[in-house]
Structures are given as structure tokens and as C-alpha cells.
Write a protein that holds these residues in place. Structure first.
Motif, mmCIF file in Angstrom:
data_model
loop_
_atom_site.group_PDB
_atom_site.id
_atom_site.type_symbol
_atom_site.label_atom_id
_atom_site.label_comp_id
_atom_site.label_asym_id
_atom_site.label_seq_id
_atom_site.Cartn_x
_atom_site.Cartn_y
_atom_site.Cartn_z
ATOM 1 N N HIS A 194 0.853 -1.189 0.000
ATOM 2 C CA HIS A 194 0.000 0.000 0.000
ATOM 3 C C HIS A 194 0.893 1.244 0.000
ATOM 4 N N SER A 196 0.659 3.557 2.205
ATOM 5 C CA SER A 196 0.713 4.077 3.577
ATOM 6 C C SER A 196 2.130 4.273 4.129
ATOM 7 N N GLN A 199 3.399 7.738 4.440
ATOM 8 C CA GLN A 199 3.019 8.535 5.619
ATOM 9 C C GLN A 199 4.182 8.627 6.598
ATOM 10 N N ARG A 220 0.487 -6.751 -4.794
ATOM 11 C CA ARG A 220 -0.029 -7.800 -3.914
ATOM 12 C C ARG A 220 -0.030 -9.137 -4.626
ATOM 13 N N GLN A 234 -2.429 3.264 -5.867
ATOM 14 C CA GLN A 234 -3.155 3.853 -4.745
ATOM 15 C C GLN A 234 -2.744 5.306 -4.630
ATOM 16 N N GLU A 236 -2.426 7.973 -1.334
ATOM 17 C CA GLU A 236 -2.495 8.102 0.104
ATOM 18 C C GLU A 236 -2.587 9.581 0.441
ATOM 19 N N PHE A 274 -8.608 -0.051 10.730
ATOM 20 C CA PHE A 274 -7.261 -0.110 10.169
ATOM 21 C C PHE A 274 -6.304 0.043 11.340
ATOM 22 N N PHE A 276 -3.586 1.546 11.561
ATOM 23 C CA PHE A 276 -2.870 2.828 11.611
ATOM 24 C C PHE A 276 -3.780 4.020 11.859
ATOM 25 N N THR A 277 -5.077 3.774 12.047
ATOM 26 C CA THR A 277 -5.993 4.886 12.356
ATOM 27 C C THR A 277 -6.916 4.478 13.497
ATOM 28 N N GLY A 308 -10.483 4.167 2.382
ATOM 29 C CA GLY A 308 -10.371 3.946 3.812
ATOM 30 C C GLY A 308 -9.730 5.170 4.432
ATOM 31 N N CYS A 309 -10.085 5.470 5.684
ATOM 32 C CA CYS A 309 -9.549 6.690 6.289
ATOM 33 C C CYS A 309 -9.653 6.598 7.812
ATOM 34 N N GLY A 310 -9.145 7.610 8.461
ATOM 35 C CA GLY A 310 -9.269 7.640 9.910
ATOM 36 C C GLY A 310 -8.339 8.667 10.523
ATOM 37 N N ALA A 331 -5.705 10.496 7.917
ATOM 38 C CA ALA A 331 -5.099 9.878 6.735
ATOM 39 C C ALA A 331 -6.187 9.176 5.936
ATOM 40 N N PHE A 332 -5.902 8.972 4.706
ATOM 41 C CA PHE A 332 -6.837 8.211 3.853
ATOM 42 C C PHE A 332 -6.057 7.538 2.743
ATOM 43 N N GLY A 333 -6.648 6.499 2.188
ATOM 44 C CA GLY A 333 -5.991 5.794 1.095
ATOM 45 C C GLY A 333 -7.041 5.192 0.194
HETATM 46 N N1 DAH Z 1 -3.597 1.259 3.314
HETATM 47 C C1 DAH Z 1 -4.983 0.852 3.215
HETATM 48 C C2 DAH Z 1 -5.136 -0.246 2.190
HETATM 49 O O1 DAH Z 1 -4.238 -0.467 1.441
HETATM 50 C C3 DAH Z 1 -5.850 2.000 2.807
HETATM 51 C C4 DAH Z 1 -5.938 3.044 3.902
HETATM 52 C C5 DAH Z 1 -6.911 2.971 4.855
HETATM 53 C C6 DAH Z 1 -5.023 4.055 3.957
HETATM 54 C C7 DAH Z 1 -7.035 3.899 5.846
HETATM 55 C C8 DAH Z 1 -5.097 5.017 4.976
HETATM 56 C C9 DAH Z 1 -6.130 4.910 5.912
HETATM 57 O O2 DAH Z 1 -4.264 6.031 5.090
HETATM 58 O O3 DAH Z 1 -6.204 5.852 6.893
HETATM 59 O O4 DAH Z 1 -6.158 -0.857 2.129
#
Ligand code: DAH
Length: 365
Positions: A194, A196, A199, A220, A234, A236, A274, A276-277, A308-310, A331-333
Motif C-alpha cells: 500500500h 501508507s 506517511q 499484492r 493507490q 495516500e 485499520f 494505523f488509524t 479507507g480513512c481515519g 489519513a486516507f488511502g
Molecule cells: N492502506 C490501506 C489499504 O491499502 C488503505 C488506507 C486505509 C489508507 C485507511 C489510509 C487509511 O491512510 O487511513 O487498504
């Protein structure tokens, strides 16, 4: 003019050397006129056959009929005149042939000439790939909000891809089935699963406040099918500042959805998980095909999940040496292909990677 070469020696009625000389002079003039009248190569060949044809050409007849039939005393004169006429014929044909060749060569030079005043031939320039177009659009929305673009390596360490993101060793995302590890390296190296880890790298590189987006490729261990690919893209996002709240996160992403999908787009956030959030959420966008009414693309729900986020987990601040009491952030991705499929109404992910120009050229505008 009757063709005298069809006559026999007797019919010629040659009575004096002058008669003979006159006869050959007339033939020489006729030959010259014939050659001069041939306006093209095919005509010249016909004239040549008429005069030099092996069996029934005029010179052959002179040799076979006149020279053979002439009385002894005439033979030397007839022979000389015959030879002179034959030489004249050869040289006239050779000259005419050379003339045609020269004309032809000149025509070829003209025909093959390069016109240096012509504009160059344009090479068809490929338009940007639909996935990259969407990636650029998404990036632009955030750049307009003041985010900068960050990048990180596609070959990552387990530390950046997992540990620093609070993904413990026994987390399913670390399963060999998902992660492509690179053998032979002392450190545990892998293809990032990912974006991430960017970050962590961005936070290590800068002090807050911080706003970045990180677009890029991820990998993957998945078999390719209509919704999976071992490589995809992706993007981020990360914002760290004083007092950022879940409201800032929702407001930012809601704005993003309207910028990308149009003013009528609405969003909803569902609680999720997640590592990380905390808290974590998934964001759905009202289906851009049916506008919420329900269709095949949204499986009749009216909503399509796009990211996805948080709020950033304190463990990440600890990993990068930020003071968790002082800073907060979100953060979000999101998967870019997924958004591109939705945006362009493409139902098979593999089409993006087929290299089929008939497919790709549809996205030229
Ligand atoms: N890294 C996650 C994935 O690959 C996506 C993601 C979710 C990124 C939540 C984020 C986050 O920064 O806060 O599925």
C-alpha cells in the motif's frame, strides 16, 4: 512507302552502283525516321524488331535475300552497304535507348526528391492512460487544497510497510499470500502492499504542520481477474496539524468527492478498522451511475465504497518521534483503478493493462 526489303534482288532492278547506293541511302533515311518517331520505349522496341529482328527483320532479309542472291560482282558492294546499315541501326538504337534511360532517370530523381519544405510527418502521440488520468485528477484536487506530492520507494522494508504503521507481525495483511517478499536481502524487503508507508517517511522527513498526498504503484500476491491485479495504484493522503478532527477529515473527503464526481455526489462514512488509524472509517460515494437509486454497479445499494480513512493512531506518532499530545491528524488511502472503473464505467480491471489501443483510445479526451 513500300517496304523494298520484301522484294527480291531481281525485283530491285539494280543496274548501277548509284542505284545500289541510292537504295541503301533511302533505307538509312527510313531507319533514322523510324527511330526518331518512336516516342516511348515500347515503340522503340517495335522499331528495333522491325529492323533488327533475327528472322524477319529488314536487315535479316537484306542479308538473306539480297546479299545471297546478288551476282558475284555485286556482292562486295552489297556486303559493305549492308554492314554500314547494320552498324547505323545498332548505334541509332543504342542512342535512342540511352536517351530514354536518361529521361527515366531524371523522372525518378524528380519523383524521389525530398521536399524539404513539407512539414514533418506527425507521430501519433499516445494520450495519458485512463488510470493515470484519474490519478492526476485526484492528486490535483488535493494540490488545490494545499497538499504537496510525496513519493516513496516501491521496494520497502517490513518496518515501513508494517511495523511503523502499527501492523503487528501476526496481522493477516502480513500473510505471504498478500505480500510479495524479495528473497536474498539481509533486511526484510518487500514490494509495498500500500502507499501508507509514505506517511511514515513524510513524517520522518518533516515537522508538522504537514499535508501530503502520495500517489504510486502497489503490489499484492493476487491472481489477475476482473477486480484484482498483482500491481495497481493507490493514492495516500496525510494531514497533521494542531486540533485536526474527524470533522476536518469528513469535510476534506466530502469536498474531494464533489470535486471528482460532481456537485451532486454525496458521501457516507461507515466505521471500520485499520491498524494505523483510530477511529477508522470507510467512505462511500453515492453511485455515480444511478445517483443513489440502486443499480448493478452499486449492487442496488446506491453507494460505492471508494476509500479507507481515519484519525492517525498515536503509535505512528511514536514511531516517527512526533509529540502525540501536541499533534493530531487524519489519513486516507484509495485504490485508483477502482475509482477509474467507476468513473469510466469499465467493468473489467484487466482491460486497463491489456495495452489494447482500441480500448485505450476511448479515453483520449
Ligand atoms: N492502506 C490501506 C489499504 O491499502 C488503505 C488506507 C486505509 C489508507 C485507511 C489510509 C487509511 O491512510 O487511513 O487498504
Amino acid at each position: 512507302m513500300p517496304d523494298r526489303t520484301t522484294q527480291s534482288w531481281a525485283e530491285l532492278n539494280v543496274a548501277s552502283p548509284d542505284d545500289l547506293a541510292g537504295l541503301f541511302q533511302a533505307l538509312a533515311a527510313e531507319l533514322a525516321a523510324d527511330v526518331a518517331a518512336a516516342g516511348e520505349e515500347a515503340a522503340l522496341r517495335a522499331v528495333r524488331d522491325r529492323w533488327l529482328g533475327r528472322k524477319s527483320g529488314r536487315l535479316a532479309r537484306i542479308r538473306d535475300q539480297w546479299l545471297a542472291a546478288a551476282p558475284r560482282e555485286w556482292k562486295p558492294a552489297v556486303g559493305q552497304l549492308y554492314n554500314a546499315l547494320a552498324r547505323q541501326a545498332e548505334s541509332e538504337f543504342a542512342r535512342a535507348q540511352a536517351r530514354f534511360a536518361a529521361v527515366q532517370a531524371q523522372a525518378m530523381i524528380v519523383e524521389d526528391a525530398v521536399d524539404t519544405t513539407l512539414p514533418g510527418r506527425a507521430q501519433p502521440a499516445g494520450p495519458a492512460h485512463p488510470v493515470l488520468r484519474i490519478l492526476d485528477r485526484i492528486t490535483d484536487v488535493f494540490v488545490r487544497l494545499g497538499y504537496s506530492v510525496a513519493t516513496g520507494p516501491e521496494i520497502e522494508t517490513a518496518y515501513y510497510n508494517f511495523e511503523a504503521l502499527n501492523i503487528p507481525a501476526d496481522h493477516p495483511a502480513r500473510d505471504d499470500q498478500d505480500t510479495i517478499y524479495l528473497a536474498g536481502a539481509g533486511e526484510e524487503l518487500l514490494l509495498r502492499t500500500h502507499t501508507s508507508p509514505v506517511q511514515i517517511r513524510a513524517m520522518q522527513a518533516q515537522e508538522p504542520p504537514l499535508r501530503i498526498v502520495a500517489p504510486g504503484r502497489v503490489y499484492r500476491h493476487d491472481a489477475p481477474d476482473a477486480s484484482h491485479s498483482p500491481m495497481f495504484h493507490q493514492i495516500e493522503g496525510l494531514a497533521v496539524d494542531r486540533d485536526l478532527t474527524l470533522g476536518d477529515l469528513k469535510g476534506t473527503l466530502d469536498h474531494f468527492a464533489r470535486e471528482l464526481f460532481g456537485a451532486a455526489a454525496t458521501t457516507r462514512f461507515r466505521p471500520s478498522y485499520f491498524p494505523f488509524t483510530e477511529p477508522s472509517a470507510e467512505m462511500d460515494v453515492s453511485c455515480i451511475l444511478c445517483h443513489g437509486a440502486g443499480c448493478r454497479a452499486c449492487k442496488q445499494t446506491g453507494w460505492i465504497e471508494i476509500l479507507g480513512c481515519g484519525m492517525i493512531h498515536p503509535a505512528l506518532y511514536r514511531a516517527v518521534g512526533y509529540d502525540a499530545a501536541r499533534w493530531s491528524g487524519f489519513a486516507f488511502g484509495m485504490g485508483v483503478e477502482r475509482v477509474a472503473m467507476l468513473y469510466y464505467g469499465v467493468d473489467d480491471l484487466q482491460r486497463f493493462y491489456s495495452g489494447d489501443l482500441r480500448f485505450l483510445e476511448q479515453f483520449a479526451t
